[in-house]
Write a protein that holds these residues in place. Structure first.
Motif, PDB file in Angstrom:
ATOM      1  N   TRP A   1       0.826  -1.206   0.000  1.00 31.17           N
ATOM      2  CA  TRP A   1       0.000   0.000   0.000  1.00 31.17           C
ATOM      3  C   TRP A   1       0.862   1.258   0.000  1.00 31.17           C
ATOM      4  CZ3 TRP A   1      -5.101   0.510  -0.769  1.00 31.17           C
ATOM      5  CH2 TRP A   1      -5.897  -0.639  -0.665  1.00 31.17           C
ATOM      6  N   VAL A   2       0.403   2.285  -0.713  1.00 30.04           N
ATOM      7  CA  VAL A   2       1.040   3.601  -0.693  1.00 30.04           C
ATOM      8  C   VAL A   2      -0.041   4.653  -0.427  1.00 30.04           C
ATOM      9  CG1 VAL A   2       2.864   2.906  -2.296  1.00 30.04           C
ATOM     10  CG2 VAL A   2       0.807   3.993  -3.202  1.00 30.04           C
ATOM     11  N   ASP A   3       0.378   5.768   0.160  1.00 30.36           N
ATOM     12  CA  ASP A   3      -0.520   6.912   0.306  1.00 30.36           C
ATOM     13  C   ASP A   3       0.258   8.183  -0.025  1.00 30.36           C
ATOM     14  OD1 ASP A   3       1.024   7.598   2.538  1.00 30.36           O
ATOM     15  OD2 ASP A   3      -0.439   6.807   3.981  1.00 30.36           O
ATOM     16  N   GLU A   4      -0.376   9.330   0.188  1.00 28.21           N
ATOM     17  CA  GLU A   4       0.228  10.592  -0.239  1.00 28.21           C
ATOM     18  C   GLU A   4       1.530  10.913   0.485  1.00 28.21           C
ATOM     19  OE1 GLU A   4      -4.191  10.885  -1.153  1.00 28.21           O
ATOM     20  OE2 GLU A   4      -2.945  10.071   0.472  1.00 28.21           O
ATOM     21  N   ALA A   5       1.772  10.268   1.621  1.00 30.05           N
ATOM     22  CA  ALA A   5       3.010  10.511   2.382  1.00 30.05           C
ATOM     23  C   ALA A   5       4.147   9.581   1.967  1.00 30.05           C
ATOM     24  CB  ALA A   5       2.743  10.360   3.876  1.00 30.05           C
ATOM     25  N   THR A   6       3.867   8.616   1.102  1.00 33.37           N
ATOM     26  CA  THR A   6       4.891   7.664   0.673  1.00 33.37           C
ATOM     27  C   THR A   6       5.985   8.373  -0.128  1.00 33.37           C
ATOM     28  OG1 THR A   6       3.264   5.878   0.572  1.00 33.37           O
ATOM     29  CG2 THR A   6       5.297   5.559  -0.678  1.00 33.37           C
ATOM     30  N   VAL A   7       7.224   8.035   0.144  1.00 33.51           N
ATOM     31  CA  VAL A   7       8.349   8.620  -0.600  1.00 33.51           C
ATOM     32  C   VAL A   7       8.244   8.197  -2.066  1.00 33.51           C
ATOM     33  CG1 VAL A   7      10.865   8.646  -0.850  1.00 33.51           C
ATOM     34  CG2 VAL A   7       9.833   8.650   1.431  1.00 33.51           C
ATOM     35  N   LEU A   8       8.401   9.160  -2.968  1.00 33.23           N
ATOM     36  CA  LEU A   8       8.248   8.891  -4.396  1.00 33.23           C
ATOM     37  C   LEU A   8       9.474   8.170  -4.943  1.00 33.23           C
ATOM     38  CD1 LEU A   8       6.631  12.227  -5.629  1.00 33.23           C
ATOM     39  CD2 LEU A   8       5.549  10.188  -4.676  1.00 33.23           C
ATOM     40  N   ASN A   9       9.203   7.256  -5.867  1.00 39.88           N
ATOM     41  CA  ASN A   9      10.281   6.493  -6.492  1.00 39.88           C
ATOM     42  C   ASN A   9       9.918   6.219  -7.956  1.00 39.88           C
ATOM     43  OD1 ASN A   9      12.642   4.968  -6.796  1.00 39.88           O
ATOM     44  ND2 ASN A   9      11.589   3.073  -6.259  1.00 39.88           N
ATOM     45  N   PRO A  10       9.784   7.300  -8.760  1.00 38.94           N
ATOM     46  CA  PRO A  10       9.341   7.113 -10.141  1.00 38.94           C
ATOM     47  C   PRO A  10      10.340   6.284 -10.944  1.00 38.94           C
ATOM     48  CG  PRO A  10      10.184   9.334  -9.821  1.00 38.94           C
ATOM     49  CD  PRO A  10      10.120   8.693  -8.460  1.00 38.94           C
ATOM     50  N   VAL A  11       9.801   5.385 -11.752  1.00 33.39           N
ATOM     51  CA  VAL A  11      10.650   4.494 -12.540  1.00 33.39           C
ATOM     52  C   VAL A  11      10.791   4.989 -13.975  1.00 33.39           C
ATOM     53  CG1 VAL A  11      10.906   2.144 -13.424  1.00 33.39           C
ATOM     54  CG2 VAL A  11      10.048   2.507 -11.103  1.00 33.39           C
ATOM     55  N   SER A  12       9.657   5.250 -14.630  1.00 37.51           N
ATOM     56  CA  SER A  12       9.684   5.645 -16.041  1.00 37.51           C
ATOM     57  C   SER A  12      10.048   7.116 -16.186  1.00 37.51           C
ATOM     58  CB  SER A  12       8.317   5.397 -16.682  1.00 37.51           C
ATOM     59  OG  SER A  12       7.342   6.265 -16.115  1.00 37.51           O
ATOM     60  N   ALA A  13      10.556   7.464 -17.358  1.00 36.62           N
ATOM     61  CA  ALA A  13      10.918   8.865 -17.635  1.00 36.62           C
ATOM     62  C   ALA A  13       9.700   9.767 -17.517  1.00 36.62           C
ATOM     63  CB  ALA A  13      11.532   8.982 -19.032  1.00 36.62           C
ATOM     64  N   ARG A  14       8.537   9.273 -17.982  1.00 39.90           N
ATOM     65  CA  ARG A  14       7.339  10.119 -17.926  1.00 39.90           C
ATOM     66  C   ARG A  14       6.915  10.393 -16.480  1.00 39.90           C
ATOM     67  NH1 ARG A  14       5.839   5.097 -19.638  1.00 39.90           N
ATOM     68  NH2 ARG A  14       4.344   3.963 -18.332  1.00 39.90           N
ATOM     69  N   SER A  15       7.151   9.433 -15.577  1.00 44.56           N
ATOM     70  CA  SER A  15       6.804   9.654 -14.176  1.00 44.56           C
ATOM     71  C   SER A  15       7.794  10.598 -13.498  1.00 44.56           C
ATOM     72  CB  SER A  15       6.744   8.322 -13.420  1.00 44.56           C
ATOM     73  OG  SER A  15       5.649   7.539 -13.866  1.00 44.56           O
ATOM     74  N   VAL A  16       9.064  10.526 -13.882  1.00 41.75           N
ATOM     75  CA  VAL A  16      10.068  11.466 -13.374  1.00 41.75           C
ATOM     76  C   VAL A  16       9.684  12.890 -13.773  1.00 41.75           C
ATOM     77  CG1 VAL A  16      12.477  12.205 -13.563  1.00 41.75           C
ATOM     78  CG2 VAL A  16      11.931   9.766 -13.351  1.00 41.75           C
ATOM     79  N   GLU A  17       9.235  13.069 -15.030  1.00 36.75           N
ATOM     80  CA  GLU A  17       8.798  14.387 -15.502  1.00 36.75           C
ATOM     81  C   GLU A  17       7.567  14.866 -14.736  1.00 36.75           C
ATOM     82  OE1 GLU A  17      10.387  13.510 -20.071  1.00 36.75           O
ATOM     83  OE2 GLU A  17       8.242  13.437 -19.607  1.00 36.75           O
ATOM     84  N   ARG A  18       6.693  13.936 -14.382  1.00 36.67           N
ATOM     85  CA  ARG A  18       5.497  14.290 -13.612  1.00 36.67           C
ATOM     86  C   ARG A  18       5.873  14.819 -12.227  1.00 36.67           C
ATOM     87  NH1 ARG A  18       0.690  15.051 -16.264  1.00 36.67           N
ATOM     88  NH2 ARG A  18       0.286  13.345 -17.718  1.00 36.67           N
ATOM     89  N   VAL A  19       6.841  14.172 -11.579  1.00 38.75           N
ATOM     90  CA  VAL A  19       7.261  14.618 -10.244  1.00 38.75           C
ATOM     91  C   VAL A  19       7.787  16.056 -10.316  1.00 38.75           C
ATOM     92  CG1 VAL A  19       8.897  14.250  -8.365  1.00 38.75           C
ATOM     93  CG2 VAL A  19       7.734  12.288  -9.402  1.00 38.75           C
ATOM     94  N   GLU A  20       8.593  16.332 -11.328  1.00 34.74           N
ATOM     95  CA  GLU A  20       9.133  17.687 -11.493  1.00 34.74           C
ATOM     96  C   GLU A  20       8.007  18.699 -11.687  1.00 34.74           C
ATOM     97  OE1 GLU A  20      12.208  20.198 -14.387  1.00 34.74           O
ATOM     98  OE2 GLU A  20      11.694  18.119 -14.874  1.00 34.74           O
ATOM     99  N   ALA A  21       7.007  18.331 -12.513  1.00 31.86           N
ATOM    100  CA  ALA A  21       5.878  19.229 -12.753  1.00 31.86           C
ATOM    101  C   ALA A  21       5.051  19.430 -11.483  1.00 31.86           C
ATOM    102  CB  ALA A  21       5.013  18.687 -13.883  1.00 31.86           C
ATOM    103  N   GLU A  22       4.824  18.357 -10.734  1.00 34.37           N
ATOM    104  CA  GLU A  22       4.123  18.472  -9.451  1.00 34.37           C
ATOM    105  C   GLU A  22       4.824  19.490  -8.555  1.00 34.37           C
ATOM    106  OE1 GLU A  22       2.452  13.882  -8.686  1.00 34.37           O
ATOM    107  OE2 GLU A  22       3.718  14.884  -7.213  1.00 34.37           O
ATOM    108  N   ASP A  23       6.130  19.365  -8.470  1.00 34.25           N
ATOM    109  CA  ASP A  23       6.913  20.252  -7.602  1.00 34.25           C
ATOM    110  C   ASP A  23       6.757  21.715  -8.025  1.00 34.25           C
ATOM    111  OD1 ASP A  23       7.776  18.072  -6.157  1.00 34.25           O
ATOM    112  OD2 ASP A  23       9.749  17.965  -7.105  1.00 34.25           O
ATOM    113  N   HIS A  24       6.763  21.952  -9.338  1.00 33.37           N
ATOM    114  CA  HIS A  24       6.584  23.320  -9.845  1.00 33.37           C
ATOM    115  C   HIS A  24       5.228  23.889  -9.424  1.00 33.37           C
ATOM    116  CE1 HIS A  24      10.119  24.334 -12.145  1.00 33.37           C
ATOM    117  NE2 HIS A  24      10.074  23.205 -12.829  1.00 33.37           N
ATOM    118  N   TRP A  25       4.185  23.095  -9.593  1.00 35.06           N
ATOM    119  CA  TRP A  25       2.844  23.576  -9.249  1.00 35.06           C
ATOM    120  C   TRP A  25       2.691  23.814  -7.749  1.00 35.06           C
ATOM    121  CZ3 TRP A  25      -0.911  25.664 -12.031  1.00 35.06           C
ATOM    122  CH2 TRP A  25      -0.837  25.528 -13.421  1.00 35.06           C
ATOM    123  N   LEU A  26       3.186  22.894  -6.936  1.00 37.21           N
ATOM    124  CA  LEU A  26       3.079  23.064  -5.489  1.00 37.21           C
ATOM    125  C   LEU A  26       3.889  24.269  -5.008  1.00 37.21           C
ATOM    126  CD1 LEU A  26       3.290  19.311  -4.463  1.00 37.21           C
ATOM    127  CD2 LEU A  26       1.265  20.778  -4.297  1.00 37.21           C
TER     128      LEU A  26
END
Length: 292
Positions: A117-142
Motif C-alpha cells: 500500500w502507498v498513500d500521499e506521504a509515501t516517498v516517491l520512487n518514479p521508474v519511467s521517464a514520464r513519471s520522473v517528468e510528472r514529479v518535477e511538474a508536481e513540484d513546480h505547481w506546489l
C-alpha cells in the motif's frame, strides 16, 4: 462575476472535469491541439481554444486573465511543464483572478512497491521517464501555490476508464485480453469521479497532494472477466504476461505493482459515485453509456 474554469488539455479527463464544473454553474473553456477536437468541445459546452503547448496566443492569454480556476492536464515533456518554462510569463500575471489550481498527475510517481500500500506521504520512487517528468511538474505547481498563497491541488490519477473507454467496449470489439502476471494489481478510477473530485477539492479550496482512485485495487484480468460476465460472452483465455506481445509502454505499466490508498480524500468528505469496478461496469452496462 461568474466563476470560470480553464482546462489546459481538455482530453478524456479534462472534458469530464469541464462537464462537472459546468453543471455547477461555471463557464468553462479548454485547450486542444486540433480544430476537429475543438468542435467536439464546443458541442458539450466547453469553449475551445487552440494551443499546442508552446507560445501563448492572445486568445489564450485573454481566457487566462478571466480564469478563477485552472486545471492543467497537459503532460510534461523533456522541457517540463509548458507553464513553467524559462520563457513563460509568471502565472500570477497571466491569471490574476485565480482562486484555485489543479494539476493532473499519476499514481505512477510512486513507482513499484511489490503490491504494498502507498498513500500521499509515501516517498516517491518514479521508474519511467514520464513519471520522473510528472514529479518535477508536481513540484513546480506546489511551489507556485506556496509562493503565490494559492491553493494548488495535485491529483494523482489511477488508471482512467469510463464511457467509450472500458472493458465492456473492448469485449464487444474483440480486443479484450486477460494478461496474467502473478500477484499484479492496479488501481483504477472512473472518469466522472475525476471530475467530481476536482470540483470537491476546488469547492473547499483544498491544496496539496490527493490520490484519485477507487476503493479496490485488483488484478486486471478480473475486470475483463467481469465485463465478459455482464455481456454474456465467453471469458477470454489467460495470456501469461511473460509471453504476451506488448508495447514497451504497456509492458512498463506491469513493472509497477502497488495498492494506492484513497483514505485521505474520503476523510476530507468526498464520496465516490463509482467506488469499485464491479459497480461501475454494471452501471455502464445497464445505462448503455459504455459505448461512449
Amino acid at each position: 462575476m461568474m466563476k470560470h474554469l480553464l482546462i489546459l488539455g481538455a482530453g478524456f479527463s479534462g472534458k469530464a472535469i469541464g462537464d462537472v464544473f459546468r453543471q455547477a454553474g461555471f463557464s468553462v473553456s479548454g485547450t486542444t491541439r486540433s480544430t476537429e477536437k475543438a468542435e467536439s468541445l464546443r458541442k458539450i459546452g466547453i469553449e475551445p481554444i487552440l494551443y499546442d503547448g508552446g507560445a501563448i496566443s492572445d486568445g489564450l492569454a485573454a481566457d487566462m486573465a478571466r480564469a478563477t480556476h485552472v486545471v492543467q492536464s497537459i503532460a510534461p515533456g523533456k522541457d517540463g511543464d509548458p507553464l513553467f518554462r524559462p520563457d513563460m510569463p509568471a502565472l500570477t500575471s497571466l491569471m490574476p483572478r485565480l482562486e484555485w489550481a489543479g494539476y493532473l498527475s499519476t499514481v505512477g510517481v510512486y513507482g513499484d512497491h511489490k503490491g504494498g500500500w502507498v498513500d500521499e506521504a509515501t516517498v516517491l520512487n518514479p521508474v519511467s521517464a514520464r513519471s520522473v517528468e510528472r514529479v518535477e511538474a508536481e513540484d513546480h505547481w506546489l511551489a507556485f501555490g506556496k509562493a503565490a498563497g494559492l491553493p494548488v491541488a495535485v491529483l494523482r490519477l489511477a488508471g482512467i476508464y469510463g464511457p467509450g473507454r472500458n472493458a465492456l467496449r473492448n469485449m464487444e470489439e474483440g480486443t479484450a485480453r486477460r494478461l496474467v502476471k502473478k500477484d499484479q494489481v492496479f488501481n483504477r478510477i472512473r472518469v466522472e469521479d475525476i471530475g467530481r473530485s476536482a470540483l470537491f477539492l476546488a469547492g473547499k479550496h483544498l491544496a496539496g497532494v490527493w490520490n484519485i482512485t477507487d476503493n479496490e485495487p485488483g488484478p486486471p484480468q478480473d475486470v475483463v472477466a467481469e465485463a465478459a460476465r455482464l455481456m454474456g460472452l465467453p471469458t477470454p483465455p489467460d495470456i501469461p504476461f511473460e509471453t504476451a506481445e506488448l508495447s514497451p509502454m504497456a509492458r512498463s505499466f506491469y513493472g509497477e505493482n502497488k495498492r494506492v490508498s484513497n483514505a485521505k480524500l474520503k476523510a476530507a468528505g468526498f464520496e465516490f459515485r463509482f467506488p469499485n469496478y464491479r459497480q461501475s461496469l454494471a452501471e455502464l452496462h445497464a445505462s448503455g453509456h459504455w459505448r461512449g
